[in-house]
Structures are given as C-alpha cells and as structure tokens.
Design a protein around this motif. Sequence first.
Motif, PDB file in Angstrom:
ATOM      1  N   GLY A   1       6.451  34.014  70.708  1.00  0.00           N
ATOM      2  CA  GLY A   1       7.493  33.201  71.298  1.00  0.00           C
ATOM      3  C   GLY A   1       7.113  31.739  71.417  1.00  0.00           C
ATOM      4  N   LYS A   2       8.068  30.963  71.903  1.00  0.00           N
ATOM      5  CA  LYS A   2       7.871  29.521  72.042  1.00  0.00           C
ATOM      6  C   LYS A   2       8.347  29.038  73.401  1.00  0.00           C
ATOM      7  N   ILE A   3       7.663  28.015  73.889  1.00  0.00           N
ATOM      8  CA  ILE A   3       8.120  27.267  75.060  1.00  0.00           C
ATOM      9  C   ILE A   3       8.274  25.825  74.604  1.00  0.00           C
ATOM     10  N   ILE A   4       9.484  25.323  74.660  1.00  0.00           N
ATOM     11  CA  ILE A   4       9.777  23.987  74.156  1.00  0.00           C
ATOM     12  C   ILE A   4      10.180  23.092  75.324  1.00  0.00           C
ATOM     13  N   ILE A   5       9.445  22.015  75.498  1.00  0.00           N
ATOM     14  CA  ILE A   5       9.703  21.062  76.582  1.00  0.00           C
ATOM     15  C   ILE A   5      10.093  19.732  75.979  1.00  0.00           C
TER      16      ILE A   5
ATOM     17  N   SER B   1       2.522  24.086  72.869  1.00  0.00           N
ATOM     18  CA  SER B   1       1.200  24.168  72.247  1.00  0.00           C
ATOM     19  C   SER B   1       0.806  22.861  71.563  1.00  0.00           C
ATOM     20  N   ASP B   2       1.767  21.983  71.326  1.00  0.00           N
ATOM     21  CA  ASP B   2       1.488  20.719  70.644  1.00  0.00           C
ATOM     22  C   ASP B   2       1.153  19.575  71.606  1.00  0.00           C
ATOM     23  N   TYR B   3       1.265  19.832  72.897  1.00  0.00           N
ATOM     24  CA  TYR B   3       0.936  18.802  73.890  1.00  0.00           C
ATOM     25  C   TYR B   3      -0.574  18.743  74.106  1.00  0.00           C
TER      26      TYR B   3
ATOM     27  N   LEU C   1       0.536  17.014  78.740  1.00  0.00           N
ATOM     28  CA  LEU C   1       1.277  18.088  79.371  1.00  0.00           C
ATOM     29  C   LEU C   1       1.257  17.959  80.885  1.00  0.00           C
ATOM     30  N   ALA C   2       0.140  17.489  81.434  1.00  0.00           N
ATOM     31  CA  ALA C   2       0.030  17.311  82.885  1.00  0.00           C
ATOM     32  C   ALA C   2       0.976  16.241  83.402  1.00  0.00           C
ATOM     33  N   LYS C   3       1.424  15.357  82.536  1.00  0.00           N
ATOM     34  CA  LYS C   3       2.427  14.363  82.931  1.00  0.00           C
ATOM     35  C   LYS C   3       3.837  14.945  82.900  1.00  0.00           C
ATOM     36  N   LYS C   4       3.960  16.116  82.277  1.00  0.00           N
ATOM     37  CA  LYS C   4       5.259  16.791  82.188  1.00  0.00           C
ATOM     38  C   LYS C   4       5.413  17.877  83.254  1.00  0.00           C
ATOM     39  N   ILE C   5       4.320  18.618  83.501  1.00  0.00           N
ATOM     40  CA  ILE C   5       4.390  19.812  84.350  1.00  0.00           C
ATOM     41  C   ILE C   5       3.282  19.786  85.399  1.00  0.00           C
ATOM     42  N   ALA C   6       3.650  20.087  86.642  1.00  0.00           N
ATOM     43  CA  ALA C   6       2.673  20.260  87.717  1.00  0.00           C
ATOM     44  C   ALA C   6       2.827  21.673  88.271  1.00  0.00           C
ATOM     45  N   LEU C   7       1.699  22.369  88.409  1.00  0.00           N
ATOM     46  CA  LEU C   7       1.705  23.755  88.882  1.00  0.00           C
ATOM     47  C   LEU C   7       1.057  23.858  90.254  1.00  0.00           C
TER      48      LEU C   7
END
Length: 245
Positions: free
Chosen positions: A56-60, A66-68, A73-79
């Motif tokens: 599968g894919k996760i597209i942001i 996977s290409d970030y 990616l840390a500038k896009k998502i915070a967990l």
Amino acid sequence: MVEIKNLTYSYSDTAILKDINLTLPEREFISIIGPNGSGKSTFLHALSRLISTQNGKIIIDGKNISDYKRKELAKKIALLPQFREVPDVSVHRFVLSGRYPYLNFSGNYSDKDEFCAKQAMDMTGITHLADRSLKNLSGGERQRVYIALCLSQGADILLLDEPTTYLDIRYQFDILDLIRSLTDKTVVAVLHDITHALTYSDKVILMDKGTVLAYGTPQEVASSGLIDEVFGITLDKTNYTVSPK
C-alpha cells in the motif's frame, strides 16, 4: 491531504492492518475508535512512518511518505505516542526540542525556534510552567506540554495516540477543547471514549481487527449501528451516550 491506499501491515505472520483505503481531509479533527487490538495505534505508527508497511501507499500532499527525508517528514507530521518518557528537563527546553527538524549544522536554536516554542506554550496555556521540570507536573499539565511539543514542531498534521488516557474527567475535557481549537491543523487522534469521539470530531474512523468498518461524520458512523455491534453496547444516536446491552 492524506491518502491511504491498500495499506497492509503484518507482524509475525499476523495481519494487523488489512487493506485500508481512506482520504483524510485537511484541517479537520478525525478520531479513531475501536476495541483493544483493532490496529488503531499501529495505523498511527504507519502514518508517521514509525513502522514500514508491507503493501500500500500513504501519500501526503501528493508525495509518497517513503520519499520524504526524515526531517522533511517531521515538518509535515508530529506524533504524540501513547506511551511517553518523562525526562527531567524544563518545560521550555522540552517544548523547544520540537524544533529539531529546523536545526542547522551548528545544532543551535534560532530566534525563530524560540518564538515558535513560546507560541506553542502560549497556545496550550503552559507559559507559566516554562521553568518547571516535566517530572513535577500533574497529568493534565504534562499532556498540554506534550501537545505544545507537537505544535512547536510546526507540522500540519498531528497524530495523537490516546491523548486523554489516565486523566481526570476535567482534564479530559480541557485537552479535547484544546485539540478542537486547533482549526489550522489536521488532527488524527485515537480516543477510547466513544462519546468524546462522536461529540468532538468532524470525522470518525471505526476500526476492528485491522480493518476500517466505518468512516464518516459522527452521525453517519453512529447511525450505522456498527459501533453497537463492535463494542457490544447500546449507543444513543442522539446524544451519543453509551449503555450496556
């Protein structure tokens, strides 16, 4: 926008996530509910690339996760994970550490980093705690600090794994009100309280056994009857209160 396509994850030959397909809109509060072991936390871990999915894919924002690069990616998502360490550091220092994706080669925080950390503390109402150690705070105060850490990170998408767990009811409402006020963020939160999820969220994802059984507005998911079936309860479809069958 986040697009999830045919997402699958297995661990030790056990399927944890099974063929998940979802589109998560921008700037909405999306809660995930489901019984223990339904794959809720694993789903958040996949969205943050904490685990690598098999299929599968996760597209942001049109780009495969996977290409970030890591900092990108840390500038896009915070967990905000469910289980977190409590270091013996000041609140200010801890919140400031959320700016790590923006550090230069010198490793020094800039004036902008300091500004963003202060802004995050102001938003979460913890500025007066800046010099206190994280270890000496109450549960409600500490949760606000963790959320401030995520806000300091400057990500557009916040993934929160059970942000109200172990909190007294007053603090639960405080945290949910705070999350609800973040109208410029996409928030995806695992919530164990069904009434809270249906009351506060724009959208609700109902999971069971690694699959998404329902996804829509709180009224749509409540009216489907699937919550009653999955949890073995009776849900009042008007005020979202829960009672035993």
